[in-house]
Structure formats: C-alpha cells, structure tokens
Scaffold this active site. Structure first.
Site, PDB file in Angstrom:
ATOM      1  CG  ASP A   1      -6.597   5.442  -1.291  1.00 27.38           C
ATOM      2  OD1 ASP A   1      -7.944   5.378  -0.683  1.00 27.38           O
ATOM      3  OD2 ASP A   1      -6.271   4.919  -2.314  1.00 27.38           O
TER       4      ASP A   1
ATOM      5  CD  GLU B   1      -3.072  -0.514  -0.132  1.00 25.18           C
ATOM      6  OE1 GLU B   1      -2.954   0.430  -0.627  1.00 25.18           O
ATOM      7  OE2 GLU B   1      -4.135  -1.158  -0.376  1.00 25.18           O
TER       8      GLU B   1
END
EC number: 3.2.1.17
Length: 148
Positions: A71, A53
């Site tokens: 995000d 990620e």
C-alpha cells in the site's frame, strides 16, 4: 567539512521522510483537487480516511505478505489493483500509474487514483480504515476549523 556532512545527513533524512500534512492543510488541498463531494463523498470522509490510512504521510508504505502487494502514500493505494511497483504478482494497475508517483509530496496523482478507486462498485468502502474508523461516524471533526 564536518558541518557540511552533518547538514547533508539532516537534509537527506528530511527528504526521505516525505511530507506529513497538517489536517487543515490536507483538507484545503483535497478540496482544491476536487475531492469535496466527489461521488457523494464528503471532504471530511476523505480527511478521515487519510488520517487512519497514513496519518497524513505521503511516504507511508505497508507491505502485505499474503498477496505480496504494498500500500502506497497518503491513501495507502494498493499495488495489486491500482498501481505498478514492478514486484506485485498479477498486478492490475487500474490507475495506470507507478506506485512511486503515489509517494510524492504533490498528491495530485494520489487523488486522481483515489477517484478511480471510488468509481468501482465498492466506492470508498474499498478502504478498510474508512470502514473501521469513519463509516457511520461523525467525521466533521476532520475539517472543523479549516475554513473549507
């Protein structure tokens, strides 16, 4: 005077970069914060998730133009569902947290929010990077040699 200005610029660039964890440092931190085995998810899976990620970077952000969300942080927690950035239309803020809190070098808030995410029915499958890089794979390498 010139040296002071250069030093200031160097310090500013370090501050903006945020913390990039070493793999084992992150594994130890996540274990200390209670993620090892949380909701049946191994520590190795959490470290794998963070690798794919954010590459272990607390300051990582990624804008999603489709829903105008962003995000945030080491787990790339999304502003549409989980945190409030004051910009995302129709945001839910299920973690009851400012998205900026997810960008701190101290990842305790990010861990608390990640625990909230996996309590939902999707669990850790909520993260596309986990599904693409960690699910049904040998993730033991992510904690190998870390003493955890």
């Amino acid at each position: 005077m010139k040296a002071v200005i250069i030093l200031g610029l160097v310090l500013l660039s370090v501050t903006v970069q945020g913390k990039i964890f070493e793999r084992c440092e992150l594994a130890r931190t996540l274990k200390r914060l209670g993620l090892d085995g949380y909701r049946g998810i191994s520590l190795a899976n959490w470290v794998c998730l963070a690798k794919w990620e954010s590459d272990y970077n607390t300051q990582a952000t990624n804008y999603n133009p489709g829903d105008q969300s962003t995000d945030y942080g080491i787990f790339q927690i999304n502003s549409h569902y989980w945190c409030n950035n004051g910009k995302t239309p129709g945001a839910v803020n299920a973690c009851h947290i400012s998205c900026n809190a997810l960008l701190q070098d101290n990842i305790a808030d990010a861990v608390t929010c990640a625990k909230r995410v996996v309590r939902d029915p999707q669990g850790i499958r909520a993260w596309v990077a986990w599904r693409n890089h960690c699910h049904n794979r040998d993730v033991s390498q992510y904690v190998q040699g870390c003493g955890v």
